[in-house]
Design an enzyme around this catalytic site. Structure first.
Site, PDB file in Angstrom:
ATOM      1  N   THR A 179       0.865  -1.180   0.000  1.00  0.00           N
ATOM      2  CA  THR A 179       0.000   0.000   0.000  1.00  0.00           C
ATOM      3  C   THR A 179       0.900   1.228   0.000  1.00  0.00           C
ATOM      4  O   THR A 179       1.905   1.273   0.719  1.00  0.00           O
ATOM      5  CB  THR A 179      -0.995  -0.001   1.179  1.00  0.00           C
ATOM      6  OG1 THR A 179      -1.788   1.190   1.093  1.00  0.00           O
ATOM      7  CG2 THR A 179      -0.321  -0.072   2.534  1.00  0.00           C
ATOM      8  N   GLU A 180       0.553   2.198  -0.834  1.00  0.00           N
ATOM      9  CA  GLU A 180       1.509   3.265  -1.139  1.00  0.00           C
ATOM     10  C   GLU A 180       1.811   4.178   0.048  1.00  0.00           C
ATOM     11  O   GLU A 180       2.809   4.874   0.046  1.00  0.00           O
ATOM     12  CB  GLU A 180       1.062   4.070  -2.360  1.00  0.00           C
ATOM     13  CG  GLU A 180      -0.326   4.674  -2.286  1.00  0.00           C
ATOM     14  CD  GLU A 180      -1.398   3.749  -2.863  1.00  0.00           C
ATOM     15  OE1 GLU A 180      -1.243   2.522  -2.803  1.00  0.00           O
ATOM     16  OE2 GLU A 180      -2.407   4.292  -3.357  1.00  0.00           O
TER      17      GLU A 180
END
Lengths: 226, 255
Positions: A53-54
């Site tokens: 997840t960024e």
């Protein structure tokens, strides 16, 4: 032209379930906001996949829906609390995007407003807004090894979202390789769009009728199965 | 005199921030990541004409209150959560450099309202290029080429050059006057560790400004932080302030 309103369509969870078939063991996978975030629920823990997840986790576990188990310091980019899984790590935002830009993401699954026949992605600027929010999707779209779009086939008013030429501002050009919708699976190839799977209750010709872009229908097109 | 970067109050830590400053605001999207007390102190100081950078432009007071009351999602919003949108709402912001200036659906955040009225300027940039432009400033890199954004609105007016047959756009470092960030533990030298996903833009922004101020849960004795695990090294941080033991319930209360 009929709208085929009485025909079956997959709901969001079923679309995510279909998309989970494209997630294979050992992959590094980034799931965008919206429908894509549901995909991890259909990847059983035995299938070892690292979800990125960024905002800065590689290798998170399941999305948590039990309020007592929530850790506000372990969330995905959509703000959902996620499990701390063995083997995961946290990273800063610049490190997280080094991972993306460096080409280490095998597949990203993104929502979209429109996809073009050439693979153009237009997913950040809704019609009627002065500006859109480009977020982290742009880096993923340019640099992930494979970009899969999960979206409904048409807008609520019935307009096709798979366009011969997109008419919204693009997030990234020619980046999408597969579109999974509520009625079909379509691949973007150098020879144009190829219809791979069709939901039961629809014929390939009917899918074409609700699609702005031209679809090639190969002999081996199959029924979409979950 | 031994080195001690710990300030007693948030108000004192931001007292010399001047009008027109560029400020990196740490955080990403949920309450646990934001330097809420530093944002509140800047709101109290009334400093204006600011350029803010960050992922998200933030919510108004009323919107935050509504979200706290509605308990949207299963993550609770603590009463002392202050969003960078407070500074926008109060008219202290002239320009935003954001990946998420607006919500693509739903609420109209204060930045969108002011943008529609022509009262703020926007520089839209993707998260990865934003993070790297900030990191570059810390690392003394003036500019860099990235493949991301070529052929889209974010590359308009910027130099494009081919490397290995692929077009890249030139992005410039973003060195700010001040970075305000949230961390978990600090020591008096300014070494920092973070808690989980609160690392995000906070660790990225540390040292990317002339002055970095860290809001922390706790200051520990020098030597207590494991040198193998320190994320932000002391030189990047000039000031440290500890969050109060008793939660503040209004941004207007001096702290």
């Amino acid at each position: 032209m009929t709208n085929f309103e009485d025909k079956p369509r997959l709901d969001e969870w079923s679309m995510a379930m279909r998309a989970s078939q494209d997630v294979r063991e050992g992959m590094i996978v980034n799931l965008g906001m919206g429908i894509p975030m549901l995909v991890s629920a259909f990847v059983e823990p035995e299938r070892e996949v690292m979800f990125h997840t960024e905002n800065g986790i590689i290798g998170y576990g399941r999305v948590i829906d039990d309020a007592d188990a929530v850790d506000p310091n372990c969330v995905n980019a959509g703000g959902q609390p996620v499990e701390r899984a063995p083997g995961m790590s946290f990273m800063s935002h610049d490190d997280s995007f080094a991972l993306i830009r460096g080409g280490w993401i095998d597949v990203t699954m993104l929502g979209s407003l429109q996809v073009g026949a050439n693979g153009d992605l237009a997913n950040y600027h809704p019609p009627g807004k002065v500006v859109g929010s480009i977020g982290g999707a742009q880096d993923l779209a340019y640099c992930a090894k494979k970009v899969v779009v999960l979206m409904t086939h048409r807008t609520k008013s019935g307009a096709s979202k798979i366009m011969q030429q997109v008419d919204l501002p693009i997030t990234a050009p020619t980046c999408v390789s597969r579109v999974i919708t509520d009625i079909a699976v379509v691949d973007v190839t150098p020879d144009g769009l190829v219809l791979r799977e069709v939901l039961s209750g629809w014929t390939p010709d009917e899918v074409q009728q609700v699609t702005d872009a031209e679809l090639t229908v190969p002999d081996d097109v199959v029924e979409l199965s979950l | 005199m031994p080195v001690n970067k710990v300030f007693d109050t948030f108000d004192a830590a931001v007292a010399d921030v001047v009008d027109g400053s560029m400020i990196h605001v740490g955080g990403f999207g949920t309450a646990a990541e934001y330097p809420s007390y530093l944002i509140a102190a800047l709101a109290r100081s009334g400093v204006s004409g600011l350029t803010l950078t960050g992922n998200h432009s933030g919510f108004s007071e009323d919107q935050l209150k509504m979200m706290k009351d509605a308990n949207l999602g299963i993550i609770k919003y603590p009463d002392d959560y202050v969003s960078p949108g407070l500074l926008v709402q109060r008219g202290q912001v002239a320009k935003g450099i954001y990946a998420f200036p607006v919500l693509n659906r739903g609420l109209e955040v204060p930045f969108e309202t002011l943008l529609n009225e022509g009262k703020v300027e926007l520089e839209l940039i993707g998260q990865g290029s934003l993070a790297e432009r900030i990191r570059a400033a810390r690392a003394g890199i003036a500019a860099f080429y990235t493949p991301v954004g070529v052929g889209t609105v974010v590359a308009e007016g910027k130099e494009v050059r081919d490397f290995d047959g692929r077009p890249h756009v030139l992005e410039h470092a973003l060195k700010a006057d001040v970075s305000i960030i949230r961390a978990h533990k600090a020591d008096r030298y300014g070494n920092l560790v973070y808690k989980g996903t609160a690392r995000t833009f906070n660790a990225t922004m540390a040292g990317a400004a002339h002055l970095t101020i860290a809001e922390v849960d706790e200051v520990v004795e020098l030597g207590e932080l494991d040198p193998e695990c320190i994320v932000t090294a002391a030189p990047y941080v000039q000031r440290v302030v500890v969050r109060p033991a008793t939660m503040s319930t209004s941004w207007e209360t001096p702290c």
